[in-house]
Structures are given as C-alpha cells and as structure tokens.
Design a protein around this motif. Structure first.
Motif, mmCIF file in Angstrom:
data_model
loop_
_atom_site.group_PDB
_atom_site.id
_atom_site.type_symbol
_atom_site.label_atom_id
_atom_site.label_comp_id
_atom_site.label_asym_id
_atom_site.label_seq_id
_atom_site.Cartn_x
_atom_site.Cartn_y
_atom_site.Cartn_z
ATOM 1 N N GLU A 1 0.827 -1.212 0.000
ATOM 2 C CA GLU A 1 0.000 0.000 0.000
ATOM 3 C C GLU A 1 0.857 1.256 0.000
ATOM 4 O OE1 GLU A 1 -3.680 -0.306 2.689
ATOM 5 O OE2 GLU A 1 -2.371 -1.970 3.335
ATOM 6 N N ARG A 2 1.927 1.249 0.765
ATOM 7 C CA ARG A 2 2.791 2.429 0.806
ATOM 8 C C ARG A 2 3.402 2.708 -0.560
ATOM 9 N NH1 ARG A 2 5.980 2.512 6.682
ATOM 10 N NH2 ARG A 2 4.080 2.815 7.928
ATOM 11 N N ILE A 3 3.773 1.653 -1.244
ATOM 12 C CA ILE A 3 4.323 1.836 -2.591
ATOM 13 C C ILE A 3 3.255 2.387 -3.524
ATOM 14 C CG2 ILE A 3 5.231 0.608 -4.596
ATOM 15 C CD1 ILE A 3 6.661 -1.279 -2.621
ATOM 16 N N GLN A 4 2.036 1.855 -3.440
ATOM 17 C CA GLN A 4 0.978 2.351 -4.310
ATOM 18 C C GLN A 4 0.649 3.814 -4.023
ATOM 19 O OE1 GLN A 4 -1.176 0.529 -7.093
ATOM 20 N NE2 GLN A 4 -0.566 2.671 -7.257
ATOM 21 N N ARG A 5 0.643 4.201 -2.740
ATOM 22 C CA ARG A 5 0.373 5.604 -2.407
ATOM 23 C C ARG A 5 1.495 6.520 -2.893
ATOM 24 N NH1 ARG A 5 -1.280 3.443 2.660
ATOM 25 N NH2 ARG A 5 0.657 4.185 3.642
ATOM 26 N N ALA A 6 2.723 6.033 -2.770
ATOM 27 C CA ALA A 6 3.867 6.856 -3.170
ATOM 28 C C ALA A 6 3.959 7.011 -4.686
ATOM 29 C CB ALA A 6 5.158 6.245 -2.632
ATOM 30 N N PHE A 7 3.429 6.004 -5.412
ATOM 31 C CA PHE A 7 3.503 6.016 -6.877
ATOM 32 C C PHE A 7 2.113 5.703 -7.434
ATOM 33 C CE2 PHE A 7 7.560 4.780 -5.075
ATOM 34 C CZ PHE A 7 8.407 5.720 -5.638
ATOM 35 N N PRO A 8 1.198 6.665 -7.310
ATOM 36 C CA PRO A 8 -0.195 6.414 -7.666
ATOM 37 C C PRO A 8 -0.416 6.082 -9.131
ATOM 38 C CG PRO A 8 0.177 8.757 -7.260
ATOM 39 C CD PRO A 8 1.399 8.038 -6.804
ATOM 40 N N ASP A 9 0.523 6.446 -10.002
ATOM 41 C CA ASP A 9 0.359 6.163 -11.424
ATOM 42 C C ASP A 9 0.945 4.811 -11.829
ATOM 43 O OD1 ASP A 9 -0.934 8.597 -11.881
ATOM 44 O OD2 ASP A 9 0.972 9.656 -12.114
ATOM 45 N N ALA A 10 1.579 4.118 -10.895
ATOM 46 C CA ALA A 10 2.045 2.755 -11.141
ATOM 47 C C ALA A 10 0.923 1.774 -10.804
ATOM 48 C CB ALA A 10 3.283 2.455 -10.300
ATOM 49 N N LYS A 11 1.003 0.591 -11.382
ATOM 50 C CA LYS A 11 0.001 -0.456 -11.145
ATOM 51 C C LYS A 11 0.642 -1.534 -10.278
ATOM 52 C CE LYS A 11 -1.792 0.560 -15.754
ATOM 53 N NZ LYS A 11 -1.998 0.033 -17.134
ATOM 54 N N VAL A 12 0.549 -1.348 -8.969
ATOM 55 C CA VAL A 12 1.253 -2.213 -8.020
ATOM 56 C C VAL A 12 0.503 -3.530 -7.837
ATOM 57 C CG1 VAL A 12 2.135 -2.429 -5.669
ATOM 58 C CG2 VAL A 12 2.215 -0.203 -6.841
ATOM 59 N N VAL A 13 1.230 -4.628 -7.954
ATOM 60 C CA VAL A 13 0.687 -5.960 -7.695
ATOM 61 C C VAL A 13 1.608 -6.656 -6.707
ATOM 62 C CG1 VAL A 13 0.044 -8.210 -8.643
ATOM 63 C CG2 VAL A 13 -0.361 -6.124 -9.987
ATOM 64 N N LYS A 14 1.070 -7.018 -5.562
ATOM 65 C CA LYS A 14 1.833 -7.756 -4.558
ATOM 66 C C LYS A 14 1.698 -9.245 -4.841
ATOM 67 C CE LYS A 14 4.160 -7.566 -0.619
ATOM 68 N NZ LYS A 14 5.071 -6.507 -0.167
ATOM 69 N N THR A 15 2.819 -9.954 -4.907
ATOM 70 C CA THR A 15 2.766 -11.392 -5.142
ATOM 71 C C THR A 15 4.118 -12.013 -4.800
ATOM 72 O OG1 THR A 15 2.070 -13.092 -6.733
ATOM 73 C CG2 THR A 15 3.520 -11.359 -7.567
ATOM 74 N N LEU A 16 4.141 -13.320 -4.640
ATOM 75 C CA LEU A 16 5.348 -14.135 -4.489
ATOM 76 C C LEU A 16 6.124 -13.896 -3.195
ATOM 77 C CD1 LEU A 16 6.794 -14.051 -8.137
ATOM 78 C CD2 LEU A 16 5.738 -16.009 -6.998
ATOM 79 N N ASN A 17 5.635 -13.035 -2.309
ATOM 80 C CA ASN A 17 6.396 -12.705 -1.101
ATOM 81 C C ASN A 17 6.224 -13.731 0.008
ATOM 82 O OD1 ASN A 17 3.619 -11.633 -0.812
ATOM 83 N ND2 ASN A 17 4.351 -11.028 1.217
ATOM 84 N N THR A 18 5.418 -14.772 -0.222
ATOM 85 C CA THR A 18 5.096 -15.736 0.833
ATOM 86 C C THR A 18 5.874 -17.034 0.689
ATOM 87 O OG1 THR A 18 3.217 -16.511 -0.472
ATOM 88 C CG2 THR A 18 2.781 -14.800 1.164
#
Length: 231
Positions: free
Chosen positions: A127-144
């Motif tokens: 979420e912090r990354i998405q807020r910091a870069f609102p024009d990017a399309k952030v997808v969280k995955t593979l971190n588990t």
C-alpha cells in the motif's frame, strides 16, 4: 517483454535469471553498479557476491535504479522492504508511471534479534508503494515463499498457492500470466482483491520464518484447500 528487476540480492538474481531464461530482456537495478560489482564478500545471507552471479548471466545488464526503471516495461521490486521506497524514489516516479510494478518485498526488520514487520496490521508495504507512486500499477505477489519456489513451483510436491493483490485488474491478469510462465497453474493463483489485502500476505512472513526454522529448508509453501469458488 522488457523487465527491470530492482535489487541484486538472491531474490532479484533468481527472478532475473528466470525471466532471462524465458527469453525476456532483463536489466537489474542497483544504486551504484560499480560498487555492486566491486564487492568480493558474501552478502548478509551468505550468498556469493553479485559479480559471481553476473559473470554467469551476461545477458542480464546491471544499471542504476533510474536507468533500469526507464528500460523496463514491467518493474519488479525485490529490494529489502525497509529500503524499497528509497530505491523506487531513486528509480523515479515518471519511469514507473503507467507500468505494472510487481512488489515481492516484505517489510521485515529485527528488534532484539526477533523478526518484526513495519508496517503491519493497518498498513502494508504494498500500500505504501501504491500511495507513493499512484500512477504505477502495483501488484503484490510471491512474497510468501522461498525465491527458488517462486520460479520453480514443482520444488514443492502437490498443490500449493500463490496470492496476488492489487487495485488494477488488468495488471493482476498480466502478473497471473507471468506466474503461469513460471509454472504456476492458474488454479493455484488466488486473487485476494485490492492492494489493502497485501497486509495479510505480508503478515504471513513471521510464520514462514518459524516454519523455515522448524523444517530446516525453504522448499515448502502454503496451500489453501477449497480455494476455487464452489470448491
């Protein structure tokens, strides 16, 4: 496809190597390429210095965060979670705008020698990354999971699960297709919803670490039984 993998640790190397083996054009980003290549000591996890890996993967170029992000059509963040925002700021918002930004990092720190997450519960690194870069399309995955399982799910016998979180449906579809090229069956990919669901998958890290300590290896993963609708 052109990929920029930010981070030269074992996760970045493993993902960059896999992407290159699939025929993609891959650049790895770091803050100071000269300093990265000059290191001769193993990293904090005991992995050989980056230069050793790079000598065997000459098709993968090493650039600054800024140049790597400018090159990549898709950007993959594998930097240490506590430094991810700084690394992405160095890459530059204009070079992330409109692009799928795959976030594989975890906000892991250590307090009194014990693993801790910051942020946690009411926020997440994704979420912090998405807020910091609102024009990017952030997808969280593979971190588990372990990075070798990320790119070779068959290392773990039987069915097991990979999660995706993000606000952009098209970006999640693109990431799901990429996961398929890594060997993940579509039925193994669970779309958890918007980027706020990254809180839950990031909070899986402490139990993953405890399992790693108990099992003594990283070739395991989570499996959600009955994950399909109506299953």
């Amino acid at each position: 496809m052109r990929y920029a993998v930010l981070g030269t640790g074992i996760v970045g190397r493993t993902l960059a190597g896999k992407l290159a083996s699939l025929g993609h054009d891959v650049v790895i980003g770091t803050r100071d390429p000269g300093a990265t290549l000059a290191r001769t000591e193993p990293d904090g996890m005991g992995n050989p210095p980056f230069a050793h890996w790079h000598a065997e993967h000459g098709q993968v170029r090493l650039e600054t965060f800024e140049k790597a992000a400018a090159f990549g059509e898709t950007v993959v963040n594998t930097t240490a979670g506590e430094r991810s925002l700084d690394a992405l700021q160095a890459a530059g918002a204009p070079r992330l705008s409109g692009k799928v930004l795959i976030d594989v990092a975890n906000p892991l720190g250590f307090t009194a020698g014990k693993p801790t997450l910051d942020p946690v519960n009411t926020d997440s690194l994704g979420e912090r990354i998405q807020r910091a870069f609102p024009d990017a399309k952030v997808v969280k995955t593979l971190n588990t999971m372990n990075c070798f399982v990320m790119v070779e799910p068959a290392r773990v016998a039987g069915e097991h699960t990979v999660f995706v979180s993000g606000d952009d449906t098209g970006a999640k579809k693109a990431v799901t297709a990429l996961l398929g090229s890594f060997g993940w069956p579509e039925a193994s990919v669970i779309d958890l919803g918007d980027i706020t669901t990254a809180r839950g998958v990031e909070m899986l890290l402490p139990i993953w670490l405890h399992l790693y300590g108990t099992l003594g290896h990283g070739d395991f993963n989570f499996h959600i039984q009955g994950a399909r609708p109506g299953g």
